[in-house]
Design an enzyme around this catalytic site. Structure first.
Site, PDB file in Angstrom:
ATOM      1  N   ILE A  98     -19.956  -9.978  20.327  1.00 46.37           N
ATOM      2  CA  ILE A  98     -18.683 -10.814  19.733  1.00 46.37           C
ATOM      3  C   ILE A  98     -19.434 -12.189  19.128  1.00 46.37           C
ATOM      4  O   ILE A  98     -20.004 -12.971  20.080  1.00 46.37           O
ATOM      5  CB  ILE A  98     -17.688 -11.231  20.891  1.00 46.37           C
ATOM      6  CG1 ILE A  98     -16.537 -12.028  20.345  1.00 46.37           C
ATOM      7  CG2 ILE A  98     -18.436 -11.821  22.141  1.00 46.37           C
ATOM      8  CD1 ILE A  98     -15.361 -12.379  21.234  1.00 46.37           C
ATOM      9  N   GLY A 108     -10.652 -21.299  18.243  1.00 45.09           N
ATOM     10  CA  GLY A 108      -9.930 -20.212  18.957  1.00 45.09           C
ATOM     11  C   GLY A 108     -10.154 -18.907  18.479  1.00 45.09           C
ATOM     12  O   GLY A 108      -9.470 -17.897  18.945  1.00 45.09           O
ATOM     13  N   TYR A 144     -16.190 -17.176  29.871  1.00 49.23           N
ATOM     14  CA  TYR A 144     -15.486 -15.878  30.369  1.00 49.23           C
ATOM     15  C   TYR A 144     -15.093 -16.077  31.641  1.00 49.23           C
ATOM     16  O   TYR A 144     -14.018 -15.301  31.986  1.00 49.23           O
ATOM     17  CB  TYR A 144     -16.686 -14.895  30.109  1.00 49.23           C
ATOM     18  CG  TYR A 144     -17.304 -14.554  29.035  1.00 49.23           C
ATOM     19  CD1 TYR A 144     -16.199 -14.319  27.899  1.00 49.23           C
ATOM     20  CD2 TYR A 144     -18.643 -14.303  28.382  1.00 49.23           C
ATOM     21  CE1 TYR A 144     -16.832 -13.876  26.422  1.00 49.23           C
ATOM     22  CE2 TYR A 144     -19.079 -14.184  27.480  1.00 49.23           C
ATOM     23  CZ  TYR A 144     -18.147 -13.826  26.228  1.00 49.23           C
ATOM     24  OH  TYR A 144     -18.463 -13.441  24.981  1.00 49.23           O
TER      25      TYR A 144
END
Length: 174
Positions: A98, A108, A144
């Site tokens: 990612i 975002g 996370y």
């Protein structure tokens, strides 16, 4: 302004742009904490044209990019089944990569990419989404954790010739 609405599945013809966003974002994120020679060795191995070509052909992997402007702004790589970098079984989906260009961080996009990964996991009837985060990437680990991921294991990998450790984190798809 970059938008998650520009997210699309990567095509084999995207390999040059895919390689560019992979290298650029990796360097932006990890160059300051690693020796230049080790970084260069890792980039040569991890993002070699031939390796990316094989990864794009893997049926149990999916690459998604945010394609806006003259270059990709973000990348998401998902793996299921045998394509996972660790054998966690058929009920898991791995987020292997990612990557978001630094100019697009804090907008975002990362959260939206994670939400998309969970959507894909549900579509594929997966119970868990997991990922590895480098132990020295404390900012990502904290993000996370705030999003409900918990550490459950670890694995070691070679960054150039140097062994490093990832903390493996997962979250149920709910």
């Amino acid at each position: 302004m970059t938008s998650i609405n520009a997210l699309r599945r990567c095509k084999p013809s995207d390999i040059e742009a895919l390689r560019a966003v992979s290298i650029d974002t990796f360097v932006e994120t990890f160059a300051s904490q690693n020796e230049p020679v080790q970084l260069e060795r890792h980039l040569e191995r991890a993002f070699a044209y031939s390796k990316l070509e094989l990864e794009l052909q893997e049926e149990q992997s999916e690459f998604y990019v945010i394609d806006e402007g003259d270059e990709f702004q973000a990348l998401l790589k998902l793996n299921v089944g045998a394509a996972q970098s660790e054998p966690f079984g058929q009920d898991h989906l791995e987020i292997e990569r990612i990557y978001i260009r630094s100019s697009n961080q804090g907008l975002g996009i990362g959260r939206a990419l994670l939400e998309f990964a969970f959507q894909r996991a549900k579509e594929l009837n997966k119970m868990y989404v997991w990922l590895g985060v480098w132990e020295k990437n404390l900012r990502a680990k904290q993000v996370y954790e705030r999003l409900g991921f918990t550490a459950f294991d670890e694995h070691y990998f070679y960054f150039g010739e140097e062994q490093q450790r990832d903390i493996l984190m997962k979250r149920a798809t709910e």
